[in-house]
Design a protein around this motif. Structure first.
Motif, PDB file in Angstrom:
ATOM      1  N   UNK A   1       0.822  -1.212   0.000  1.00 38.41           N
ATOM      2  CA  UNK A   1       0.000   0.000   0.000  1.00 38.41           C
ATOM      3  C   UNK A   1       0.859   1.267   0.000  1.00 38.41           C
ATOM      4  N   UNK A   2       2.009   1.209   0.681  1.00 37.29           N
ATOM      5  CA  UNK A   2       2.876   2.384   0.770  1.00 37.29           C
ATOM      6  C   UNK A   2       3.349   2.835  -0.607  1.00 37.29           C
ATOM      7  N   UNK A   3       3.464   1.889  -1.545  1.00 39.42           N
ATOM      8  CA  UNK A   3       3.927   2.218  -2.890  1.00 39.42           C
ATOM      9  C   UNK A   3       2.945   3.137  -3.622  1.00 39.42           C
ATOM     10  N   UNK A   4       1.675   3.106  -3.210  1.00 32.56           N
ATOM     11  CA  UNK A   4       0.651   3.909  -3.872  1.00 32.56           C
ATOM     12  C   UNK A   4       0.497   5.295  -3.258  1.00 32.56           C
ATOM     13  N   UNK A   5       1.189   5.549  -2.148  1.00 29.05           N
ATOM     14  CA  UNK A   5       1.052   6.839  -1.476  1.00 29.05           C
ATOM     15  C   UNK A   5       1.485   8.020  -2.354  1.00 29.05           C
ATOM     16  N   UNK A   6       2.627   7.920  -3.087  1.00 36.42           N
ATOM     17  CA  UNK A   6       2.988   9.042  -3.971  1.00 36.42           C
ATOM     18  C   UNK A   6       1.926   9.323  -5.032  1.00 36.42           C
ATOM     19  N   UNK A   7       1.349   8.247  -5.605  1.00 35.14           N
ATOM     20  CA  UNK A   7       0.296   8.428  -6.611  1.00 35.14           C
ATOM     21  C   UNK A   7      -0.934   9.070  -5.981  1.00 35.14           C
ATOM     22  N   UNK A   8      -1.302   8.612  -4.787  1.00 36.75           N
ATOM     23  CA  UNK A   8      -2.452   9.185  -4.088  1.00 36.75           C
ATOM     24  C   UNK A   8      -2.233  10.667  -3.809  1.00 36.75           C
ATOM     25  N   UNK A   9      -1.008  11.009  -3.399  1.00 33.64           N
ATOM     26  CA  UNK A   9      -0.676  12.414  -3.125  1.00 33.64           C
ATOM     27  C   UNK A   9      -0.773  13.250  -4.395  1.00 33.64           C
ATOM     28  N   UNK A  10      -0.304  12.677  -5.528  1.00 36.07           N
ATOM     29  CA  UNK A  10      -0.368  13.381  -6.808  1.00 36.07           C
ATOM     30  C   UNK A  10      -1.812  13.598  -7.234  1.00 36.07           C
ATOM     31  N   UNK A  11      -2.663  12.583  -7.022  1.00 33.12           N
ATOM     32  CA  UNK A  11      -4.084  12.693  -7.371  1.00 33.12           C
ATOM     33  C   UNK A  11      -4.746  13.803  -6.556  1.00 33.12           C
ATOM     34  N   UNK A  12      -4.447  13.862  -5.266  1.00 27.46           N
ATOM     35  CA  UNK A  12      -5.010  14.906  -4.403  1.00 27.46           C
ATOM     36  C   UNK A  12      -4.528  16.285  -4.858  1.00 27.46           C
ATOM     37  N   UNK A  23      -8.461  14.828 -14.665  1.00 31.31           N
ATOM     38  CA  UNK A  23      -9.447  14.275 -15.593  1.00 31.31           C
ATOM     39  C   UNK A  23      -8.777  13.492 -16.709  1.00 31.31           C
ATOM     40  N   UNK A  24      -7.699  14.026 -17.245  1.00 35.04           N
ATOM     41  CA  UNK A  24      -6.985  13.327 -18.318  1.00 35.04           C
ATOM     42  C   UNK A  24      -6.312  12.060 -17.800  1.00 35.04           C
ATOM     43  N   UNK A  25      -5.913  12.068 -16.538  1.00 30.84           N
ATOM     44  CA  UNK A  25      -5.378  10.855 -15.907  1.00 30.84           C
ATOM     45  C   UNK A  25      -6.457   9.779 -15.855  1.00 30.84           C
ATOM     46  N   UNK A  26      -7.685  10.180 -15.527  1.00 21.12           N
ATOM     47  CA  UNK A  26      -8.810   9.237 -15.495  1.00 21.12           C
ATOM     48  C   UNK A  26      -9.053   8.661 -16.887  1.00 21.12           C
ATOM     49  N   UNK A  27      -8.962   9.520 -17.910  1.00 20.99           N
ATOM     50  CA  UNK A  27      -9.160   9.060 -19.296  1.00 20.99           C
ATOM     51  C   UNK A  27      -8.173   7.950 -19.635  1.00 20.99           C
ATOM     52  N   UNK A  28      -6.909   8.163 -19.302  1.00 17.22           N
ATOM     53  CA  UNK A  28      -5.894   7.146 -19.605  1.00 17.22           C
ATOM     54  C   UNK A  28      -6.139   5.859 -18.815  1.00 17.22           C
ATOM     55  N   UNK A  29      -6.593   5.992 -17.583  1.00 16.36           N
ATOM     56  CA  UNK A  29      -6.803   4.811 -16.732  1.00 16.36           C
ATOM     57  C   UNK A  29      -8.043   4.012 -17.119  1.00 16.36           C
ATOM     58  N   UNK A  30      -9.007   4.653 -17.795  1.00 15.80           N
ATOM     59  CA  UNK A  30     -10.301   3.997 -18.038  1.00 15.80           C
ATOM     60  C   UNK A  30     -10.189   2.675 -18.796  1.00 15.80           C
ATOM     61  N   UNK A  51     -17.113  -1.798  -8.279  1.00 12.88           N
ATOM     62  CA  UNK A  51     -16.552  -0.474  -8.524  1.00 12.88           C
ATOM     63  C   UNK A  51     -15.279  -0.625  -9.332  1.00 12.88           C
ATOM     64  N   UNK A  52     -15.160   0.187 -10.393  1.00  8.25           N
ATOM     65  CA  UNK A  52     -13.971   0.148 -11.237  1.00  8.25           C
ATOM     66  C   UNK A  52     -12.881   0.997 -10.610  1.00  8.25           C
ATOM     67  N   UNK A  53     -11.714   0.397 -10.450  1.00  4.09           N
ATOM     68  CA  UNK A  53     -10.566   1.101  -9.873  1.00  4.09           C
ATOM     69  C   UNK A  53      -9.489   1.284 -10.943  1.00  4.09           C
ATOM     70  N   UNK A  54      -8.831   2.444 -10.958  1.00  4.05           N
ATOM     71  CA  UNK A  54      -8.957   3.551  -9.998  1.00  4.05           C
ATOM     72  C   UNK A  54      -9.930   4.636 -10.424  1.00  4.05           C
ATOM     73  N   UNK A  55     -10.652   4.435 -11.517  1.00  4.78           N
ATOM     74  CA  UNK A  55     -11.374   5.537 -12.149  1.00  4.78           C
ATOM     75  C   UNK A  55     -12.578   6.049 -11.361  1.00  4.78           C
ATOM     76  N   UNK A  56     -13.460   5.146 -10.922  1.00  2.00           N
ATOM     77  CA  UNK A  56     -14.724   5.596 -10.337  1.00  2.00           C
ATOM     78  C   UNK A  56     -14.551   6.346  -9.016  1.00  2.00           C
ATOM     79  N   UNK A  57     -13.676   5.921  -8.094  1.00  3.94           N
ATOM     80  CA  UNK A  57     -13.473   6.739  -6.892  1.00  3.94           C
ATOM     81  C   UNK A  57     -12.948   8.137  -7.209  1.00  3.94           C
TER      82      UNK A  57
END
Length: 451
Positions: A1-12, A23-30, A51-57
């Motif tokens: 889980x710790x590996x995803x913290x930088x990505x989570x911080x970037x998303x915030x 929004x464009x990040x969501x497009x690529x992830x879809x 629930x589709x991850x990571x897009x829907x949250x």
């Protein structure tokens, strides 16, 4: 889980300071998203968990940010007054009303929430994003590049079965749970890639890359063995021919209405002829195409007739408000007639929805629900044809035509399947409509500046 913290911080960070990048990040992830909670048999009461991850949250978070933003500074009134926007707002309002009249409140409000974050993110915020033309191109390229990864993955998984029809059903897992959804999205982006090949403002290397991907997507579409996607692509080509011959929209709509009228006038003889077709799904593409109209022995086709007839009978019982958004799959079982059931029929509420973007709303939201969907399709066509005839820039006309044809494939595909409750289809569907509205508003703003 710790590996995803930088990505989570970037998303915030993006959510707070650079929503367009998020929004464009969501497009690529879809295309790469995975519905990891969709476990067969896992239910909370009568409600399937998924629930589709990571897009829907992320889309849910963007929706909350949007509500806070409009509470603080309001929203663009030009967008709100646009005819397409009015119909989309009406669709959400009517869905909310039918939620209160629903036979399954939790299911309906959950469905409304899922529909809302797609509409808000890629239509209401999307229109603002797409007013910058480069964002339209970025959106399409990000989705296409991510989808290309899925295509390569699917080809690798499909190869051991010698690209058989049966192998196509599972080769798309886990990114798609069904080859028809995969085919539907391929069909949506084939016209877009075709347009990108022809747009002169693109650099030669970009146009060559678009052409190579266009051929790749066509090959993937052929091996998807999605007959509905093939049919929708053929009809999109037919619409393109009509556009090239400058046939007016009113004549196209008149021809469509005439075709529907003739079907109902001669439905008995047509159905009898279709029942004589017993060509089953086959590795032979010619027979595969013939099997599209097989309603005598093809279980998939017969099950669709079963679902559609159930939707009609459900509407007869609740003609105004329907059973509630998202409830079809839980309520249709008692409406199945014994002679219409097939080997894939079920009473468990786990066999999917109405397989129709028009009859599904009819059963779930009553006649107004279906009429709103048809009005939305008509408004998109009207807007697109007006833009095609009014835009002076050749590249912009090509862009509008390619977006329209992508939507045509989905509107046609909607006669046989419905995927708007998934992020895979919702993101490009609402995004494409948002692009058309943004182009329209931008063109009007430029005309006002010139005058």
């Amino acid at each position: 889980m710790a590996a995803f913290l930088p990505l989570a911080a970037l998303i915030i960070y993006w959510g707070l300071f650079s929503l367009d990048k998020l929004m464009l990040f969501v497009v690529f992830c879809t295309p790469l998203s995975i519905n990891i909670f969709q476990v067969p048999g896992l239910q909370l009461g009568a409600i399937g968990v998924g629930m589709a991850l990571p897009t829907e949250p992320i889309m849910f978070g963007i929706m909350l940010l949007f509500f806070m933003q409009i509470a603080y500074s309001g929203y663009d009134k030009q967008i709100l007054r646009h005819p397409v926007t009015i119909i989309i707002i009406l669709s959400i309002v009517w869905m909310l009303i039918t939620c209160f009249a629903s036979t399954m409140y939790f299911v309906s409000f959950k469905y409304l929430l899922e529909r809302s974050w797609g509409v808000i993110t890629f239509f209401f915020i999307g229109v603002l994003l797409f007013k910058k033309l480069k964002n339209i191109y970025t959106f399409n390229w990000l989705y296409i590049l991510a989808f290309t990864i899925v295509i390569i993955y699917t080809f690798i998984r499909h190869a051991p079965s010698h690209f058989s029809e049966k192998g196509a059903h599972t080769a798309v897992n886990p990114f798609y749970n069904d080859h028809t959804a995969y085919g539907a999205l391929l069909a949506m982006f084939v016209p877009v890639l075709g347009g990108l090949c022809l747009i002169k403002r693109n650099k030669p290397a970009i146009r060559i890359a678009a052409f190579v991907l266009f051929l790749g997507f066509l090959l993937a579409l052929a091996f998807s063995f999605s007959r509905a996607a093939w049919l929708s692509t053929v009809i999109a080509i037919g619409v393109l021919v009509l556009i090239l011959f400058k046939v007016k929209l009113k004549w196209i709509l008149a021809g469509f209405c005439l075709g529907i009228s003739l079907f109902f006038a001669y439905q008995t003889s047509i159905i009898m002829k279709l029942q004589r077709n017993n060509t089953d799904v086959s590795q032979d593409i010619g027979k595969e195409i013939q099997s599209i109209s097989n309603i005598s022995s093809d279980a998939s086709n017969r099950e669709r007739l079963n679902r559609w007839s159930c939707a009609y009978r459900m509407w007869l019982d609740k003609p105004v408000f329907g059973y509630g958004p998202g409830t079809y799959m839980f309520k249709y079982a008692p409406y199945q007639l014994s002679y219409m059931r097939t080997i894939i029929s079920t009473n468990e509420g786990n066999g999917g929805n109405a397989h129709n973007e028009y009859l599904g709303p009819l059963a779930e939201e009553g006649l107004p629900g279906m009429l709103i969907v048809l009005a939305m399709a008509a408004s998109v066509f009207t807007l697109s044809f007006r833009l095609m005839y009014n835009l002076k820039d050749r590249d912009m006309r090509i862009l509008v035509i390619s977006i329209l044809l992508g939507l045509v494939t989905y509107f046609v595909h909607g006669l046989m399947n419905n995927f708007l409750d998934t992020d895979k289809a919702a993101v490009p569907f609402w995004g494409f409509i948002g692009m058309l509205v943004a182009i329209d508003l931008t063109e009007k703003e430029q005309e006002v500046k010139i005058s």
